[in-house]
Design an enzyme around this catalytic site. Structure first.
Site, PDB file in Angstrom:
ATOM      1  N   ASN A 208       0.864  -1.189   0.000  1.00 41.24           N
ATOM      2  CA  ASN A 208       0.000   0.000   0.000  1.00 41.24           C
ATOM      3  C   ASN A 208       0.897   1.235   0.000  1.00 41.24           C
ATOM      4  O   ASN A 208       2.118   1.129   0.029  1.00 41.24           O
ATOM      5  CB  ASN A 208      -0.967  -0.036   1.193  1.00 41.24           C
ATOM      6  CG  ASN A 208      -0.240  -0.056   2.507  1.00 41.24           C
ATOM      7  OD1 ASN A 208       0.458   0.888   2.847  1.00 41.24           O
ATOM      8  ND2 ASN A 208      -0.381  -1.151   3.246  1.00 41.24           N
ATOM      9  N   ASP A 276      -4.845  -5.773   5.149  1.00 41.02           N
ATOM     10  CA  ASP A 276      -5.961  -6.504   5.749  1.00 41.02           C
ATOM     11  C   ASP A 276      -5.993  -7.956   5.299  1.00 41.02           C
ATOM     12  O   ASP A 276      -6.447  -8.822   6.020  1.00 41.02           O
ATOM     13  CB  ASP A 276      -7.280  -5.822   5.377  1.00 41.02           C
ATOM     14  CG  ASP A 276      -7.431  -4.502   6.120  1.00 41.02           C
ATOM     15  OD1 ASP A 276      -7.098  -4.478   7.315  1.00 41.02           O
ATOM     16  OD2 ASP A 276      -7.852  -3.501   5.508  1.00 41.02           O
ATOM     17  N   PRO A 304      -4.267 -11.274  10.689  1.00 40.30           N
ATOM     18  CA  PRO A 304      -4.608 -10.984  12.083  1.00 40.30           C
ATOM     19  C   PRO A 304      -4.638  -9.474  12.294  1.00 40.30           C
ATOM     20  O   PRO A 304      -3.846  -8.755  11.678  1.00 40.30           O
ATOM     21  CB  PRO A 304      -3.456 -11.612  12.881  1.00 40.30           C
ATOM     22  CG  PRO A 304      -2.328 -11.738  11.906  1.00 40.30           C
ATOM     23  CD  PRO A 304      -2.961 -11.933  10.558  1.00 40.30           C
ATOM     24  N   ILE A 306      -3.476  -6.784  14.388  1.00 36.76           N
ATOM     25  CA  ILE A 306      -2.421  -6.671  15.408  1.00 36.76           C
ATOM     26  C   ILE A 306      -2.897  -5.781  16.557  1.00 36.76           C
ATOM     27  O   ILE A 306      -2.737  -6.125  17.729  1.00 36.76           O
ATOM     28  CB  ILE A 306      -1.123  -6.117  14.772  1.00 36.76           C
ATOM     29  CG1 ILE A 306      -0.692  -7.026  13.617  1.00 36.76           C
ATOM     30  CG2 ILE A 306      -0.011  -5.989  15.807  1.00 36.76           C
ATOM     31  CD1 ILE A 306       0.335  -6.412  12.690  1.00 36.76           C
ATOM     32  N   PHE A 323      -4.464   3.951  14.773  1.00 30.37           N
ATOM     33  CA  PHE A 323      -4.648   4.939  13.714  1.00 30.37           C
ATOM     34  C   PHE A 323      -5.822   4.513  12.855  1.00 30.37           C
ATOM     35  O   PHE A 323      -6.142   3.330  12.788  1.00 30.37           O
ATOM     36  CB  PHE A 323      -3.378   5.056  12.853  1.00 30.37           C
ATOM     37  CG  PHE A 323      -2.388   6.024  13.436  1.00 30.37           C
ATOM     38  CD1 PHE A 323      -1.721   5.713  14.610  1.00 30.37           C
ATOM     39  CD2 PHE A 323      -2.157   7.255  12.838  1.00 30.37           C
ATOM     40  CE1 PHE A 323      -0.830   6.610  15.174  1.00 30.37           C
ATOM     41  CE2 PHE A 323      -1.266   8.153  13.393  1.00 30.37           C
ATOM     42  CZ  PHE A 323      -0.603   7.842  14.560  1.00 30.37           C
ATOM     43  N   LYS A 341     -14.342   2.433  15.214  1.00 33.33           N
ATOM     44  CA  LYS A 341     -13.149   1.574  15.166  1.00 33.33           C
ATOM     45  C   LYS A 341     -12.481   1.506  16.533  1.00 33.33           C
ATOM     46  O   LYS A 341     -11.996   0.470  16.953  1.00 33.33           O
ATOM     47  CB  LYS A 341     -12.176   2.138  14.121  1.00 33.33           C
ATOM     48  CG  LYS A 341     -11.041   1.226  13.777  1.00 33.33           C
ATOM     49  CD  LYS A 341     -10.304   1.682  12.533  1.00 33.33           C
ATOM     50  CE  LYS A 341     -11.142   1.453  11.282  1.00 33.33           C
ATOM     51  NZ  LYS A 341     -10.431   1.883  10.068  1.00 33.33           N
ATOM     52  N   LYS A 345     -11.883  -2.101  18.207  1.00 32.94           N
ATOM     53  CA  LYS A 345     -10.534  -2.645  18.415  1.00 32.94           C
ATOM     54  C   LYS A 345     -10.117  -2.626  19.884  1.00 32.94           C
ATOM     55  O   LYS A 345      -9.214  -3.344  20.279  1.00 32.94           O
ATOM     56  CB  LYS A 345      -9.524  -1.849  17.596  1.00 32.94           C
ATOM     57  CG  LYS A 345      -9.879  -1.853  16.104  1.00 32.94           C
ATOM     58  CD  LYS A 345      -8.658  -1.949  15.255  1.00 32.94           C
ATOM     59  CE  LYS A 345      -9.050  -1.944  13.793  1.00 32.94           C
ATOM     60  NZ  LYS A 345      -8.005  -2.485  12.940  1.00 32.94           N
TER      61      LYS A 345
END
Ligand code: C5P
Length: 401
Positions: A208, A276, A304, A306, A323, A341, A345
């Protein structure tokens, strides 16, 4: 500056031992007093005379030196330093340290000391990558030993890869970082940065556009506040900062393993742009066109997460910062997605930014972030990535105070 700092320098027996001479010079230029210890192996590579001349200090070589025991026992020798620096740390020295051997002066000093220890490993790439060395490294890290390097590059043995002694200025920067006085002194912070590369075959990969610039700036800002920084980075465009422990990885799964090996930490900042998905049917050899006009079908598997794994783990740092790089269609989208998010998370803060190409943020010098915490969303002005990093590091220092 290292004025008045006392460094006990243990020189191990490897080809890189000659670079300890330059290191002694640089440390002394900055005001440090260097007491050198040579292993028997090191004497094959550098002479005690050149070491003592550069250090302007007697070289300690023998465990059973009666004069020394009368003047200063080895226990006292190790305790009268502010830092014990092992350079180069050979595979054998690391193994003996990890095991707690005390079979020569160097290992006895290292076992007897309660002074912080830093090692600069240097060895052949295969020795470095060997499971035994990696086990010893993990053991030493868990014992709170600081690690600087090794670098990747051409080696004296003609091979190429990780295992080369870190550059002398980087070792000096790490030593200065150790003594840096700041609000994060004594704190360990983990930073992930850069993209990951997910192989399709041995020559192709999925990546990316992350440059690693923001994560690198954050690691440098945390270091400047006195933190010990473990910097786990994918293949980034910008070089890693000096004076932090750099752990290079390629894939998301390697990054997870490196992050887990670097814990525990007081805080974690997960700035990496982790892929991803990985290619589940990656080929072990280069895929070839077969002339039929059929393109290969890639199958993807989810990587996974992280950040989420660290947040749910039993060694979760007290402060975890994630982030969220989003491309918003409407005003408010970016913050709404990032807020969701944060909860999904399980991190404490999330630093959200709009990386739509029109913003010029991805790969650019500036960032415009919104910091989202339990208290709500706080938009920061558009700032250079280094200024954004300094503000974030200062916030982290406040939160850990
Ligand atoms: O889900 P998303 O990729 O937007 O989440 C971004 C945050 O999660 C970043 O902090 C990133 O470093 C982290 N992340 C991760 N592992 C993944 C995906 C994202 O740590 N597999």
């Amino acid at each position: 500056m290292l004025t008045g700092k006392r460094i006990l320098l243990v020189i191990g027996g490897g080809i890189a031992a000659f670079r300890a001479l330059e290191l002694i010079r640089r440390l002394r230029e900055r005001g440090a007093a260097v007491t050198p210890v040579l292993t028997k192996g090191a004497e094959q590579f550098v002479t005690p005379l050149s070491v003592s001349a550069l250090a302007a200090h007697k070289v300690h070589r023998d465990l059973f030196d009666l004069t020394d025991e009368a003047e200063m026992g080895h226990i006292e020798l190790s305790r009268s330093a502010d830092l014990v620096l092992v350079c180069p740390a050979t595979a054998s020295l690391m193994a003996r340290m990890a095991q707690g051997h005390a079979d020569d002066l160097a290992t006895t000093l290292l076992l007897a000391t309660d002074t912080p220890v830093m090692i600069a490993p240097a060895m052949n790439v295969r020795m470095w990558e060997h499971a035994a060395t990696q086990r010893n490294l993990a053991r030493l890290r868990a014992d709170d030993v600081r690690v600087v390097g090794p670098d990747e590059g051409a080696m004296a043995c003609g091979e190429f890869g990780p295992g080369r002694l870190a550059e002398v200025p980087d070792i000096v920067a790490a030593v200065e970082g150790f003594f840096a006085d700041g609000p994060l002194r004594g704190r360990h912070v983990l930073v992930t940065s850069g993209p990951t590369h997910e192989p399709i075959d041995p020559v192709r990969y999925i990546a990316n556009r992350s440059s690693g610039a923001q994560g690198t700036a954050i690691a440098a800002a945390l270091r400047d506040l006195g933190a010990r920084v473990s910097f786990v980075t994918g293949p980034a465009d910008v070089p890693p900062p000096e004076g932090v422990e750099v752990i290079r990885v390629q894939t998301a799964r390697e990054m997870l393993a490196a992050v887990e090996a670097a814990l525990p930490a007081d805080a974690a900042v997960m700035a990496a742009a982790v892929a991803d998905w990985r290619v589940e049917n990656a080929s072990g050899s280069k895929m070839k066109k077969d002339g039929s006009g059929n393109a290969p079908a890639l199958a993807f598997a989810e990587n996974p997460d992280i950040l989420a794994t660290v947040c749910r783990g039993d060694r979760r740092p007290a402060l975890v910062v994630g982030f969220a790089a989003e491309t918003g269609d409407a005003a408010g989208d970016v913050v709404a997605h990032a807020t969701a998010k944060r909860l999904r998370k399980g991190c404490d803060w999330i630093v959200a930014n709009d990386v739509s190409p029109a913003t010029g943020i991805m790969g650019g010098p500036e960032n415009a972030v919104t910091v989202i915490s339990e208290a709500g969303a706080e938009p920061w002005p558009r700032l250079s990535k280094s200024e954004t990093a300094r503000r974030l590091a200062a916030r982290i220092a406040e939160a850990l105070a």
